[in-house]
Design a protein around this motif. Structure first.
Motif, PDB file in Angstrom:
ATOM      1  N   THR A 144      -4.587  -5.850  -3.160  1.00  0.00           N
ATOM      2  CA  THR A 144      -3.671  -6.771  -3.821  1.00  0.00           C
ATOM      3  C   THR A 144      -3.452  -7.972  -2.904  1.00  0.00           C
ATOM      4  O   THR A 144      -4.019  -8.032  -1.815  1.00  0.00           O
ATOM      5  CB  THR A 144      -2.299  -6.108  -4.089  1.00  0.00           C
ATOM      6  OG1 THR A 144      -1.665  -5.817  -2.827  1.00  0.00           O
ATOM      7  CG2 THR A 144      -2.424  -4.837  -4.910  1.00  0.00           C
ATOM      8  N   ASP A 145      -2.603  -8.876  -3.338  1.00  0.00           N
ATOM      9  CA  ASP A 145      -2.162  -9.909  -2.406  1.00  0.00           C
ATOM     10  C   ASP A 145      -1.020  -9.343  -1.566  1.00  0.00           C
ATOM     11  O   ASP A 145      -0.653  -8.174  -1.696  1.00  0.00           O
ATOM     12  CB  ASP A 145      -1.803 -11.213  -3.120  1.00  0.00           C
ATOM     13  CG  ASP A 145      -0.506 -11.155  -3.920  1.00  0.00           C
ATOM     14  OD1 ASP A 145       0.181 -10.111  -3.940  1.00  0.00           O
ATOM     15  OD2 ASP A 145      -0.170 -12.177  -4.540  1.00  0.00           O
ATOM     16  N   GLN A 150       2.067  -9.647  -1.676  1.00  0.00           N
ATOM     17  CA  GLN A 150       3.249  -9.226  -2.418  1.00  0.00           C
ATOM     18  C   GLN A 150       2.960  -8.072  -3.391  1.00  0.00           C
ATOM     19  O   GLN A 150       3.833  -7.641  -4.124  1.00  0.00           O
ATOM     20  CB  GLN A 150       3.848 -10.409  -3.187  1.00  0.00           C
ATOM     21  CG  GLN A 150       4.527 -11.438  -2.289  1.00  0.00           C
ATOM     22  CD  GLN A 150       3.550 -12.258  -1.455  1.00  0.00           C
ATOM     23  OE1 GLN A 150       2.482 -12.636  -1.925  1.00  0.00           O
ATOM     24  NE2 GLN A 150       3.908 -12.528  -0.207  1.00  0.00           N
ATOM     25  N   GLY A 151       1.732  -7.582  -3.405  1.00  0.00           N
ATOM     26  CA  GLY A 151       1.377  -6.473  -4.289  1.00  0.00           C
ATOM     27  C   GLY A 151       0.881  -6.914  -5.649  1.00  0.00           C
ATOM     28  O   GLY A 151       0.720  -6.095  -6.541  1.00  0.00           O
ATOM     29  N   ASN A 152       0.601  -8.188  -5.805  1.00  0.00           N
ATOM     30  CA  ASN A 152       0.112  -8.730  -7.077  1.00  0.00           C
ATOM     31  C   ASN A 152      -1.413  -8.763  -7.090  1.00  0.00           C
ATOM     32  O   ASN A 152      -2.071  -8.463  -6.100  1.00  0.00           O
ATOM     33  CB  ASN A 152       0.685 -10.133  -7.294  1.00  0.00           C
ATOM     34  CG  ASN A 152       2.199 -10.122  -7.320  1.00  0.00           C
ATOM     35  OD1 ASN A 152       2.814  -9.295  -7.970  1.00  0.00           O
ATOM     36  ND2 ASN A 152       2.804 -11.033  -6.573  1.00  0.00           N
ATOM     37  N   ASP A 153      -1.965  -9.193  -8.212  1.00  0.00           N
ATOM     38  CA  ASP A 153      -3.409  -9.280  -8.415  1.00  0.00           C
ATOM     39  C   ASP A 153      -4.074 -10.031  -7.252  1.00  0.00           C
ATOM     40  O   ASP A 153      -3.730 -11.177  -6.961  1.00  0.00           O
ATOM     41  CB  ASP A 153      -3.680  -9.994  -9.734  1.00  0.00           C
ATOM     42  CG  ASP A 153      -5.154 -10.113 -10.060  1.00  0.00           C
ATOM     43  OD1 ASP A 153      -5.980  -9.426  -9.431  1.00  0.00           O
ATOM     44  OD2 ASP A 153      -5.490 -10.896 -10.969  1.00  0.00           O
ATOM     45  N   ASN A 211      -5.762 -13.591  -7.847  1.00  0.00           N
ATOM     46  CA  ASN A 211      -4.902 -14.759  -8.045  1.00  0.00           C
ATOM     47  C   ASN A 211      -4.065 -15.098  -6.819  1.00  0.00           C
ATOM     48  O   ASN A 211      -3.358 -16.094  -6.816  1.00  0.00           O
ATOM     49  CB  ASN A 211      -3.985 -14.541  -9.246  1.00  0.00           C
ATOM     50  CG  ASN A 211      -4.765 -14.455 -10.533  1.00  0.00           C
ATOM     51  OD1 ASN A 211      -5.720 -15.174 -10.728  1.00  0.00           O
ATOM     52  ND2 ASN A 211      -4.382 -13.527 -11.387  1.00  0.00           N
ATOM     53  N   GLY A 212      -4.144 -14.294  -5.776  1.00  0.00           N
ATOM     54  CA  GLY A 212      -3.335 -14.518  -4.584  1.00  0.00           C
ATOM     55  C   GLY A 212      -4.074 -15.337  -3.538  1.00  0.00           C
ATOM     56  O   GLY A 212      -5.259 -15.642  -3.673  1.00  0.00           O
ATOM     57  N   ASP A 262       1.650   1.076  -1.459  1.00  0.00           N
ATOM     58  CA  ASP A 262       3.011   0.623  -1.793  1.00  0.00           C
ATOM     59  C   ASP A 262       3.887   0.525  -0.542  1.00  0.00           C
ATOM     60  O   ASP A 262       4.673  -0.413  -0.399  1.00  0.00           O
ATOM     61  CB  ASP A 262       3.665   1.543  -2.817  1.00  0.00           C
ATOM     62  CG  ASP A 262       3.049   1.410  -4.206  1.00  0.00           C
ATOM     63  OD1 ASP A 262       2.371   0.390  -4.476  1.00  0.00           O
ATOM     64  OD2 ASP A 262       3.241   2.335  -5.014  1.00  0.00           O
TER      65      ASP A 262
END
Length: 98
Positions: free
Chosen positions: A66-67, A69-72, A75-76, A88
């Motif tokens: 992930t990025d 921050q835990g996002n896709d 897109n990061g 996590d």
């Protein structure tokens, strides 16, 4: 701008919790992760063209990417990769969350 490098205190906190830390990785670090010889790979600054090849490799190896921050990841502007069991927690620590 220091913010492009993400959260230094969170990164320092993560480093204090691991058994062994290396500050060089690049593609080799992701190889170690994908083959089970490393548990976490963090790149606070990444470009999409650098991330695109790593995403299917880590996902295919059963990891999570992930990025910061835990996002896709695609897109990061950063990457955090690890196994599913600790991802996590790594994201939480990097972002100074309880």
């Amino acid at each position: 701008n220091i913010s492009k490098f993400q959260n230094k205190s969170g990164f320092d906190n993560l480093i204090s919790k691991v058994k062994l830390y290396r500050n060089w990785g690049d593609c080799y670090g992701y190889y170690l992760l994908a083959t089970g010889y490393a548990d976490i790979m963090v790149d606070p600054v990444m470009s999409m063209w650098d991330s695109m090849a790593l995403i299917p490799i880590i996902n295919g190896a059963g990891g999570m990417i992930t990025d910061y921050q835990g996002n896709d990841a695609l897109n990061g502007s950063s990457l955090v990769a690890s196994n599913l069991l600790i991802h996590d927690d790594v994201i939480r620590i990097l972002n100074n969350q309880k």
